[in-house]
Design a protein around this motif. Structure first.
Motif, short mmCIF file in Angstrom:
data_model
loop_
_atom_site.label_atom_id
_atom_site.label_comp_id
_atom_site.label_asym_id
_atom_site.label_seq_id
_atom_site.Cartn_x
_atom_site.Cartn_y
_atom_site.Cartn_z
N LEU A 248 9.91 2.44 -0.04
CA LEU A 248 10.77 3.38 -0.77
C LEU A 248 12.08 2.72 -1.19
N LEU A 249 12.57 1.82 -0.35
CA LEU A 249 13.79 1.10 -0.72
C LEU A 249 13.56 0.23 -1.95
N ARG A 250 12.42 -0.44 -2.01
CA ARG A 250 12.10 -1.27 -3.17
C ARG A 250 11.96 -0.43 -4.43
N LEU A 251 11.34 0.73 -4.33
CA LEU A 251 11.21 1.61 -5.50
C LEU A 251 12.56 2.10 -5.97
N GLU A 252 13.44 2.37 -5.03
CA GLU A 252 14.78 2.82 -5.39
C GLU A 252 15.58 1.70 -6.06
N THR B 6 7.90 12.56 4.02
CA THR B 6 7.13 13.61 4.67
C THR B 6 5.65 13.53 4.29
N LYS B 7 5.37 13.25 3.02
CA LYS B 7 3.99 13.21 2.56
C LYS B 7 3.24 11.97 3.04
N LEU B 8 3.93 10.86 3.25
CA LEU B 8 3.26 9.60 3.53
C LEU B 8 3.44 9.10 4.96
N GLN B 9 4.22 9.79 5.77
CA GLN B 9 4.55 9.27 7.09
C GLN B 9 3.34 9.18 8.03
N ASP B 10 2.31 9.98 7.77
CA ASP B 10 1.12 9.92 8.63
C ASP B 10 0.17 8.78 8.23
N ARG B 11 0.39 8.17 7.09
CA ARG B 11 -0.51 7.13 6.60
C ARG B 11 0.04 5.72 6.79
N PHE B 12 1.36 5.60 6.93
CA PHE B 12 1.97 4.28 7.02
C PHE B 12 3.00 4.25 8.13
N SER B 13 3.28 3.06 8.61
CA SER B 13 4.30 2.92 9.64
C SER B 13 5.67 3.23 9.05
N ALA B 14 6.59 3.62 9.91
CA ALA B 14 7.93 3.97 9.45
C ALA B 14 8.62 2.78 8.78
N THR B 15 8.41 1.58 9.32
CA THR B 15 9.03 0.38 8.76
C THR B 15 8.50 0.07 7.37
N ASP B 16 7.17 0.09 7.21
CA ASP B 16 6.57 -0.21 5.91
C ASP B 16 6.97 0.83 4.87
N LEU B 17 6.97 2.09 5.27
CA LEU B 17 7.29 3.15 4.33
C LEU B 17 8.76 3.08 3.90
N GLU B 18 9.64 2.81 4.84
CA GLU B 18 11.06 2.70 4.52
C GLU B 18 11.30 1.54 3.55
N GLU B 19 10.66 0.41 3.80
CA GLU B 19 10.82 -0.75 2.94
C GLU B 19 10.25 -0.48 1.55
N GLU C 256 0.83 -1.20 0.00
CA GLU C 256 0.00 0.00 0.00
C GLU C 256 0.87 1.26 0.00
N ALA C 257 1.94 1.24 0.79
CA ALA C 257 2.84 2.40 0.82
C ALA C 257 3.52 2.59 -0.53
N LYS C 258 3.89 1.49 -1.16
CA LYS C 258 4.54 1.58 -2.47
C LYS C 258 3.58 2.14 -3.52
N ASN C 259 2.35 1.71 -3.50
CA ASN C 259 1.36 2.22 -4.46
C ASN C 259 1.08 3.70 -4.24
N ALA C 260 1.03 4.11 -2.98
CA ALA C 260 0.81 5.53 -2.68
C ALA C 260 1.97 6.37 -3.18
N ALA C 261 3.19 5.88 -3.00
CA ALA C 261 4.37 6.60 -3.48
C ALA C 261 4.38 6.68 -5.00
N LEU C 262 3.99 5.59 -5.66
CA LEU C 262 3.95 5.58 -7.13
C LEU C 262 2.94 6.58 -7.67
N ARG C 263 1.82 6.73 -6.97
CA ARG C 263 0.83 7.71 -7.42
C ARG C 263 1.42 9.12 -7.37
N LEU C 264 2.18 9.42 -6.33
CA LEU C 264 2.82 10.73 -6.25
C LEU C 264 3.88 10.90 -7.34
N LEU C 265 4.66 9.85 -7.57
CA LEU C 265 5.72 9.93 -8.57
C LEU C 265 5.19 10.02 -9.99
#
Length: 244
Positions: free
Chosen positions: A98-102, A83-96, A62-71
């Motif tokens: 973004l790492l996969r997208l990178e 900064t944009k997604l930290q209120d919607r997802f846990s820090a661990t899920d969001l970090e993982e 879900e965090a990856k899809n949200a990031a892709l929509r922004l990108l």
């Protein structure tokens, strides 16, 4: 007839089961507990026995899809996405996520920095100092990535610092507009257009103040701003006066 009735009235418990029926009767009953245990074992065998892992994978997806929509709208740095997604997802899920997208090249701070530098120079003529500040402080790009992107346009840091200070001294008035002096010449072209656009300003001092302010708002030093403003007076203003 009587024998037939006696045959049908014989209790079933006294009837000897055939060998096939014996096998069926010996089978254990299939209970809900058996089904549950079997499903659980199958789930463990397939690697899906940990419900927490499933929940984590769902959160990362879900965090990856949200990031892709922004990108899909524009490039974002990793810090901006966080900064944009930290209120919607846990820090661990969001970090993982973004790492996969990178890892697959769908998000890159290096690309973000390169695009930002080119755009701010081409469109707005921001100085290296102002671009660097915006990359590090506003976009959250690290210093090394920012410097690499700046070098693509302005060269090494020491070259960028002096590029605008002394340019134009050895260039004749007739050749200055055609000089291939890199970013220094490009800035002169923008400055000269800006100066010529102030023909309605009657006071020379007012023109100089406006030009100085225009350059300094873009992050150029006082020395570089004064240099280009003085060139406008010497090479543009005096030529216009001689024409008139």
């Amino acid at each position: 007839m009587v024998k037939a009735l006696r045959l049908f009235s014989t209790p079933l418990r006294n009837v000897s089961p055939t060998p096939g029926w014996r096998r069926l009767l010996r089978r254990p009953r299939l209970t809900v507990a058996c089904v549950t245990r079997g499903a659980s074992k199958e789930k463990d065998y397939n690697g899906g026995g940990n419900d927490d892992d499933d929940d984590n994978d769902d959160g990362v997806a879900e965090a990856k899809n949200a990031a892709l929509r922004l990108l899909s709208y524009r490039p974002y740095s990793k810090a901006e996405l966080t900064t944009k997604l930290q209120d919607r997802f846990s820090a661990t899920d969001l970090e993982e996520a973004l790492l996969r997208l990178e890892e697959v090249g769908l998000q890159s701070d290096r690309e973000v920095a390169s695009v930002f530098v080119r755009e701010k120079w081409r469109v707005s003529k921001w100085s290296p100092t102002r671009v660097r500040h915006a990359l590090v402080q506003l976009k959250g790009v690290d210093e090394q990535t920012a410097e690499m992107a700046l070098e693509e346009i302005f060269g090494k840091p020491e070259e960028a610092a002096s590029a605008f200070e002394g340019w134009g001294r050895d260039v004749d008035d007739d050749d200055i507009d055609d000089d291939d002096g890199g970013v220094s010449a490009e800035l002169w072209q923008a400055v000269s257009r800006k100066w010529r656009g102030m023909r309605s300003v009657s006071s020379l001092e007012a023109k100089q103040r406006r030009m100085l302010g225009w350059l300094q708002r873009r992050g150029f030093s006082w020395s570089a701003s004064s240099r280009y403003t003085r060139m406008c007076v010497e090479r543009l203003e005096e030529n216009e006066d001689s024409i008139h």
